[in-house]
Design a protein around this motif. Structure first.
Motif, PDB file in Angstrom:
ATOM      1  N   UNK A 155       1.443  54.857   9.683  1.00  0.00           N
ATOM      2  CA  UNK A 155       1.119  54.584   8.194  1.00  0.00           C
ATOM      3  C   UNK A 155       2.310  55.334   7.022  1.00  0.00           C
ATOM      4  N   UNK A 156       2.773  55.420   7.354  1.00  0.00           N
ATOM      5  CA  UNK A 156       4.354  56.206   6.212  1.00  0.00           C
ATOM      6  C   UNK A 156       5.006  54.653   6.548  1.00  0.00           C
ATOM      7  N   UNK A 157       5.264  53.907   7.554  1.00  0.00           N
ATOM      8  CA  UNK A 157       6.345  52.755   7.792  1.00  0.00           C
ATOM      9  C   UNK A 157       5.524  51.451   6.962  1.00  0.00           C
ATOM     10  N   UNK A 158       4.288  51.281   7.349  1.00  0.00           N
ATOM     11  CA  UNK A 158       3.532  50.798   6.412  1.00  0.00           C
ATOM     12  C   UNK A 158       3.183  50.777   5.054  1.00  0.00           C
ATOM     13  N   UNK A 159       3.332  51.752   4.372  1.00  0.00           N
ATOM     14  CA  UNK A 159       3.530  51.831   3.112  1.00  0.00           C
ATOM     15  C   UNK A 159       4.927  51.286   2.184  1.00  0.00           C
ATOM     16  N   UNK A 160       5.491  51.930   3.559  1.00  0.00           N
ATOM     17  CA  UNK A 160       7.114  51.123   3.088  1.00  0.00           C
ATOM     18  C   UNK A 160       6.986  49.881   3.407  1.00  0.00           C
ATOM     19  N   UNK A 161       6.726  49.642   3.956  1.00  0.00           N
ATOM     20  CA  UNK A 161       6.963  47.274   4.016  1.00  0.00           C
ATOM     21  C   UNK A 161       6.083  46.789   3.224  1.00  0.00           C
TER      22      UNK A 161
END
Length: 237
Positions: A155-161
């Motif tokens: 979730x966090x990584x996708x939000x950053x991307x």
């Protein structure tokens, strides 16, 4: 991908969870469509491993019985390592007749039945993957597939991307607008697709007599997760 279009742009928008409606957005100026991909890399926190047993016997019954006994030992070892029951799943059971080709007689020669059983295991301590693989082989596993290193919660990584992709898309669209003589841009449409950047599984067979005194080395490295965002902007004065 960069595409310029005529001023009239049709986009689909969700009217409600149950139905979709076509909405006509009137653009006064030309539009630019950009497709931007962004991947964020992070340390993996889980590893997926396939572990199993292959046995050969004169009869199908014997092959299955021997396989079941050996597989019971492997599964018991997996549970003894502290791996939760929900992280162990049967991936496949196979039974097939095996033949050798007799060159002199020019015919197939039956040599027995081979039974195989494989389970997929999720390991939540990446640092111990090598030790776990060695323990499984010591318990009787003859087949090892993996590991596949991944991020459990992306979730966090996708939000950053997603944030990085939208910022880059706007910057590029604004640059094109100014090059075309326009002062600003107006967002018209966004669509997203998932970009999976995980490494592929490394498949190999491990023989029980190939156990080394040292633990099997596993380097976690980094794994990537990302998104592909397609955005459409109107160029405005």
């Amino acid at each position: 991908m960069i595409r310029f279009a005529l001023p009239l742009l049709a986009v689909a928008a969700m009217a409600s969870p149950a139905m979709a409606a076509d909405v006509q957005i009137q653009a006064q100026g030309p539009v630019v469509e950009l497709s931007v991909s962004e991947v964020v890399k992070a340390r993996p926190d889980i590893a997926n491993v396939g572990s199993g047993v292959s046995t050969l016997a004169p009869t199908a019954v014997a092959a299955m019985q021997q396989n079941a006994k050996a597989m019971d030992a492997v599964i018991a070892r997996i549970k003894a390592l502290g791996i939760a029951k929900d992280d162990i799943q049967t991936a496949g059971i196979n039974l097939s007749a095996q033949y050798d080709y007799d060159q002199a007689a020019r015919k197939q020669v039956f040599r027995g039945y081979q039974a195989s059983n494989t389970v997929n295991v999720t390991l939540r301590d990446v640092a111990k993957v090598g030790q776990v693989l060695d323990a499984l082989v010591a318990a009787g596993a003859t087949d090892i597939n993996g590991p596949v290193l991944a991020i459990d919660d992306e979730t966090t990584a996708k939000a950053q991307a997603r944030k990085a992709a939208m910022e880059r898309a706007r910057t590029q669209a604004l640059e094109y607008a100014k090059l075309a003589g326009y002062a600003d841009i107006r967002l018209l449409d966004i669509s997203e697709s998932i970009n999976i950047g995980r490494p592929m599984m490394l498949e190999k067979a491990v023989a029980a007599d190939a156990i080394m005194n040292t633990s099997t080395p596993v380097e976690p490295g980094l794994v990537g997760t990302g998104v592909n965002v397609t955005v459409t902007y109107e160029m405005v004065r």
